[in-house]
Design a protein around this motif. Structure first.
Motif, PDB file in Angstrom:
ATOM      1  N   ILE A  12       0.669  -1.166  -0.022  1.00  0.00           N
ATOM      2  CA  ILE A  12       0.014   0.052   0.073  1.00  0.00           C
ATOM      3  C   ILE A  12       0.979   1.206   0.107  1.00  0.00           C
ATOM      4  CG2 ILE A  12      -0.097   0.465   2.580  1.00  0.00           C
ATOM      5  CD1 ILE A  12      -3.353   0.941   1.938  1.00  0.00           C
ATOM      6  N   PHE A  13       1.997   1.220   0.479  1.00  0.00           N
ATOM      7  CA  PHE A  13       3.219   2.185   0.469  1.00  0.00           C
ATOM      8  C   PHE A  13       3.561   2.668  -0.817  1.00  0.00           C
ATOM      9  CE2 PHE A  13       2.883   0.514   4.825  1.00  0.00           C
ATOM     10  CZ  PHE A  13       2.790   1.906   5.625  1.00  0.00           C
ATOM     11  N   VAL A  14       3.595   1.805  -1.858  1.00  0.00           N
ATOM     12  CA  VAL A  14       4.098   2.061  -3.248  1.00  0.00           C
ATOM     13  C   VAL A  14       3.271   2.185  -4.426  1.00  0.00           C
ATOM     14  CG1 VAL A  14       6.672   1.528  -2.576  1.00  0.00           C
ATOM     15  CG2 VAL A  14       5.070  -0.333  -3.195  1.00  0.00           C
ATOM     16  N   LEU A  15       2.264   1.486  -4.125  1.00  0.00           N
ATOM     17  CA  LEU A  15       0.966   1.600  -5.100  1.00  0.00           C
ATOM     18  C   LEU A  15       0.410   2.921  -5.141  1.00  0.00           C
ATOM     19  CD1 LEU A  15      -0.914  -1.861  -4.525  1.00  0.00           C
ATOM     20  CD2 LEU A  15       0.799  -1.362  -6.344  1.00  0.00           C
ATOM     21  N   PRO A  16       0.453   3.617  -6.538  1.00  0.00           N
ATOM     22  CA  PRO A  16       0.065   4.978  -6.538  1.00  0.00           C
ATOM     23  C   PRO A  16      -1.699   5.254  -6.309  1.00  0.00           C
ATOM     24  CG  PRO A  16       0.203   4.108  -8.805  1.00  0.00           C
ATOM     25  CD  PRO A  16       0.669   2.923  -7.615  1.00  0.00           C
ATOM     26  N   THR A  17      -2.063   5.267  -4.982  1.00  0.00           N
ATOM     27  CA  THR A  17      -3.427   5.651  -4.693  1.00  0.00           C
ATOM     28  C   THR A  17      -3.402   6.792  -3.775  1.00  0.00           C
ATOM     29  OG1 THR A  17      -3.274   4.180  -2.537  1.00  0.00           O
ATOM     30  CG2 THR A  17      -4.035   3.134  -4.732  1.00  0.00           C
ATOM     31  N   ALA A  18      -4.214   7.611  -3.296  1.00  0.00           N
ATOM     32  CA  ALA A  18      -4.558   8.499  -2.507  1.00  0.00           C
ATOM     33  C   ALA A  18      -4.305   8.388  -1.186  1.00  0.00           C
ATOM     34  CB  ALA A  18      -5.878   9.342  -2.772  1.00  0.00           C
ATOM     35  N   ALA A  19      -4.868   7.105  -0.805  1.00  0.00           N
ATOM     36  CA  ALA A  19      -4.735   6.712   0.556  1.00  0.00           C
ATOM     37  C   ALA A  19      -3.422   6.323   0.973  1.00  0.00           C
ATOM     38  CB  ALA A  19      -5.561   5.475   0.871  1.00  0.00           C
ATOM     39  N   GLY A  20      -2.687   5.868   0.047  1.00  0.00           N
ATOM     40  CA  GLY A  20      -1.371   5.256   0.391  1.00  0.00           C
ATOM     41  C   GLY A  20      -0.502   6.225   0.335  1.00  0.00           C
ATOM     42  N   ALA A  21      -0.641   7.263  -0.625  1.00  0.00           N
ATOM     43  CA  ALA A  21       0.148   8.585  -0.444  1.00  0.00           C
ATOM     44  C   ALA A  21      -0.011   9.475   1.049  1.00  0.00           C
ATOM     45  CB  ALA A  21      -0.127   9.609  -1.490  1.00  0.00           C
ATOM     46  N   TRP A  22      -1.367   9.517   1.430  1.00  0.00           N
ATOM     47  CA  TRP A  22      -1.720  10.031   2.617  1.00  0.00           C
ATOM     48  C   TRP A  22      -1.031   9.274   3.540  1.00  0.00           C
ATOM     49  CZ3 TRP A  22      -2.559  13.502   5.759  1.00  0.00           C
ATOM     50  CH2 TRP A  22      -3.669  14.284   6.005  1.00  0.00           C
ATOM     51  N   LEU A  23      -1.159   7.972   3.698  1.00  0.00           N
ATOM     52  CA  LEU A  23      -0.237   7.214   4.676  1.00  0.00           C
ATOM     53  C   LEU A  23       1.060   7.226   4.861  1.00  0.00           C
ATOM     54  CD1 LEU A  23      -1.304   4.891   6.624  1.00  0.00           C
ATOM     55  CD2 LEU A  23      -0.968   3.268   5.184  1.00  0.00           C
ATOM     56  N   SER A  24       1.812   7.294   3.670  1.00  0.00           N
ATOM     57  CA  SER A  24       3.043   7.439   3.632  1.00  0.00           C
ATOM     58  C   SER A  24       3.575   8.837   4.295  1.00  0.00           C
ATOM     59  CB  SER A  24       3.622   7.293   2.149  1.00  0.00           C
ATOM     60  OG  SER A  24       3.157   5.794   1.608  1.00  0.00           O
ATOM     61  N   TRP A  25       2.847   9.828   3.641  1.00  0.00           N
ATOM     62  CA  TRP A  25       3.452  11.126   4.387  1.00  0.00           C
ATOM     63  C   TRP A  25       3.116  11.377   5.665  1.00  0.00           C
ATOM     64  CZ3 TRP A  25       7.107  13.367   1.892  1.00  0.00           C
ATOM     65  CH2 TRP A  25       7.400  13.275   0.312  1.00  0.00           C
ATOM     66  N   SER A  26       2.210  10.912   5.875  1.00  0.00           N
ATOM     67  CA  SER A  26       1.628  10.870   7.822  1.00  0.00           C
ATOM     68  C   SER A  26       2.695  10.090   8.404  1.00  0.00           C
ATOM     69  CB  SER A  26       0.179  10.321   7.738  1.00  0.00           C
ATOM     70  OG  SER A  26      -0.800  11.092   6.893  1.00  0.00           O
ATOM     71  N   PHE A  27       3.010   8.828   8.086  1.00  0.00           N
ATOM     72  CA  PHE A  27       4.210   8.253   8.675  1.00  0.00           C
ATOM     73  C   PHE A  27       5.309   9.083   8.607  1.00  0.00           C
ATOM     74  CE2 PHE A  27       2.409   3.545   8.748  1.00  0.00           C
ATOM     75  CZ  PHE A  27       1.416   4.046   9.417  1.00  0.00           C
ATOM     76  N   ALA A  28       5.525   9.623   7.649  1.00  0.00           N
ATOM     77  CA  ALA A  28       6.963  10.390   7.591  1.00  0.00           C
ATOM     78  C   ALA A  28       7.088  11.451   8.263  1.00  0.00           C
ATOM     79  CB  ALA A  28       7.292  10.696   5.857  1.00  0.00           C
ATOM     80  N   ALA A  29       5.996  12.350   8.405  1.00  0.00           N
ATOM     81  CA  ALA A  29       5.950  13.294   9.382  1.00  0.00           C
ATOM     82  C   ALA A  29       5.702  12.939  10.584  1.00  0.00           C
ATOM     83  CB  ALA A  29       4.399  14.126   9.009  1.00  0.00           C
ATOM     84  N   PHE A  30       5.187  11.771  11.086  1.00  0.00           N
ATOM     85  CA  PHE A  30       5.349  11.342  12.334  1.00  0.00           C
ATOM     86  C   PHE A  30       6.928  10.971  12.975  1.00  0.00           C
ATOM     87  CE2 PHE A  30       5.582   7.734  15.430  1.00  0.00           C
ATOM     88  CZ  PHE A  30       5.128   8.197  16.554  1.00  0.00           C
ATOM     89  N   TRP A  31       7.634  10.403  12.028  1.00  0.00           N
ATOM     90  CA  TRP A  31       8.762  10.187  12.477  1.00  0.00           C
ATOM     91  C   TRP A  31       9.738  11.340  12.684  1.00  0.00           C
ATOM     92  CZ3 TRP A  31       9.232   6.210  15.458  1.00  0.00           C
ATOM     93  CH2 TRP A  31       8.572   5.048  15.177  1.00  0.00           C
ATOM     94  N   LEU A  32       9.533  12.316  11.727  1.00  0.00           N
ATOM     95  CA  LEU A  32      10.079  13.525  11.712  1.00  0.00           C
ATOM     96  C   LEU A  32       9.987  14.192  12.808  1.00  0.00           C
ATOM     97  CD1 LEU A  32      10.037  14.788   8.003  1.00  0.00           C
ATOM     98  CD2 LEU A  32      12.350  14.246   9.333  1.00  0.00           C
ATOM     99  N   ILE A  33       8.745  14.347  13.372  1.00  0.00           N
ATOM    100  CA  ILE A  33       8.427  15.053  14.492  1.00  0.00           C
ATOM    101  C   ILE A  33       9.046  14.415  15.759  1.00  0.00           C
ATOM    102  CG2 ILE A  33       6.697  15.639  16.160  1.00  0.00           C
ATOM    103  CD1 ILE A  33       4.735  16.075  13.443  1.00  0.00           C
ATOM    104  N   ARG A  34       9.000  13.146  15.606  1.00  0.00           N
ATOM    105  CA  ARG A  34       9.593  12.214  16.749  1.00  0.00           C
ATOM    106  C   ARG A  34      11.259  12.428  16.904  1.00  0.00           C
ATOM    107  NH1 ARG A  34      11.670  10.859  20.568  1.00  0.00           N
ATOM    108  NH2 ARG A  34      11.794   8.896  21.581  1.00  0.00           N
ATOM    109  N   LEU A  35      11.824  12.746  15.687  1.00  0.00           N
ATOM    110  CA  LEU A  35      13.101  12.757  15.722  1.00  0.00           C
ATOM    111  C   LEU A  35      13.561  14.334  16.145  1.00  0.00           C
ATOM    112  CD1 LEU A  35      15.987  11.792  14.757  1.00  0.00           C
ATOM    113  CD2 LEU A  35      15.454  13.011  12.540  1.00  0.00           C
TER     114      LEU A  35
END
Length: 83
Positions: A12-35
């Motif tokens: 789901i993280f690499v198939l081009p869907t709106a939900a996958g993009a949302w999920l990927s960028w949300s996880f990236a933002a979470f880990w950046l905030i944690r860092l």
């Protein structure tokens, strides 16, 4: 709950869907905030000057950087920025 999509359906993280993009960028933002929190929110005296805690601090900082980079890369693939 963040680990379930990674374990059950990682595609789901690499198939081009709106939900996958949302999920990927949300996880990236979470880990950046944690860092960011690791260095600027938590007190440095919790790890500084203590050998084991300093090693753990830096290993987890590396891990959070890697996770943020991984999910940002997945988000970039979702949006077609990377082939």
């Amino acid at each position: 709950m963040m680990g379930l999509p990674c374990l059950i359906q990682p595609g789901i993280f690499v198939l081009p869907t709106a939900a996958g993009a949302w999920l990927s960028w949300s996880f990236a933002a979470f880990w950046l905030i944690r860092l960011y929190s690791q260095f600027f929110v938590y007190r440095a005296d919790l790890w500084r000057g203590k050998r084991m805690e300093t090693v753990v601090h830096w290993w987890f900082s590396f891990l959070w950087t890697a996770l943020a980079g991984l999910f940002a890369t997945c988000g970039a693939v979702q949006l077609g920025w990377l082939a």
